[in-house]
Design an enzyme around this catalytic site. Structure first.
Site, PDB file in Angstrom:
ATOM      1  N   CYS A  33      -6.422   2.450   2.275  1.00 27.48           N
ATOM      2  CA  CYS A  33      -7.095   3.955   0.643  1.00 27.48           C
ATOM      3  C   CYS A  33      -7.199   2.732  -0.239  1.00 27.48           C
ATOM      4  O   CYS A  33      -8.022   2.783  -1.791  1.00 27.48           O
ATOM      5  CB  CYS A  33      -5.551   4.131  -0.592  1.00 27.48           C
ATOM      6  N   CYS A 103       1.958   3.653   2.981  1.00 27.36           N
ATOM      7  CA  CYS A 103       1.596   2.980   1.608  1.00 27.36           C
ATOM      8  C   CYS A 103       3.429   1.833   1.594  1.00 27.36           C
ATOM      9  O   CYS A 103       3.392   1.309   1.568  1.00 27.36           O
ATOM     10  CB  CYS A 103       2.053   3.740   0.539  1.00 27.36           C
TER      11      CYS A 103
HETATM   12 FE1  FES Z   1      -2.881   3.279  -1.315  1.00 24.49          FE
HETATM   13 FE2  FES Z   1      -0.790   4.719  -1.674  1.00 24.49          FE
HETATM   14  S1  FES Z   1      -2.219   5.877  -1.359  1.00 24.49           S
HETATM   15  S2  FES Z   1      -0.836   2.557  -1.679  1.00 24.49           S
END
Ligand code: FES
Length: 131
Positions: A33, A103
């Site tokens: 992400c 995450c």
């Molecule tokens: Fe990036 Fe959770 S979406 S750390």
């Protein structure tokens, strides 16, 4: 969808911030992400993590996993903290939704990076902790 442990750490994160003049600093980015996590640690003469703080540019799950990771590491030995895995972090939070499991990688990885930095600064190697 989130456990009450996740919601608790997200709404009331522990050990937020940055230690000035830390003994070790770890910063990692999440390739999935693009979020970023920084962990700073203070280590005493007995290799105990006396203090640990985190800062993240990440999602709610990243905040909760970092918060719980700092609690799992604080007051524990460097050897113990190196054994904290991504899975253990997710377990401590009573699970994360599958799409949020990545995450939990950030916090454990940043903690390990901070410890490696501490060891390097002291002319030591991670190899001494390998069994
Ligand atoms: Fe990036 Fe959770 S979406 S750390």
């Amino acid at each position: 969808m989130y456990s009450k442990e996740v919601m608790d750490h997200f709404s009331n994160p522990r050990n937020v911030g940055e230690i000035e003049n830390p003994d070790g600093k770890g910063e990692v980015g999440n390739p999935v992400c693009g979020d970023i996590m920084k962990i700073t640690i203070l280590v005493d003469e007995n290799d105990i993590i006396a203090d640990v703080k985190f800062q993240t540019l990440g999602c709610g799950a990243a905040i909760a996993t970092s918060s719980v990771t700092t609690e799992m590491a604080k007051g524990r030995s460097v050897a113990h903290a190196l054994k904290i895995t991504r899975d253990m972090v997710a377990e401590e939070l009573h699970g994360l939704p599958p799409q949020k499991l990545h995450c939990s990688n950030l916090a454990a990885d940043a903690l390990h990076a901070a410890i490696k930095d501490y060891l390097k600064k002291n002319g030591r190697s991670i190899d001494e902790f390998k069994e």
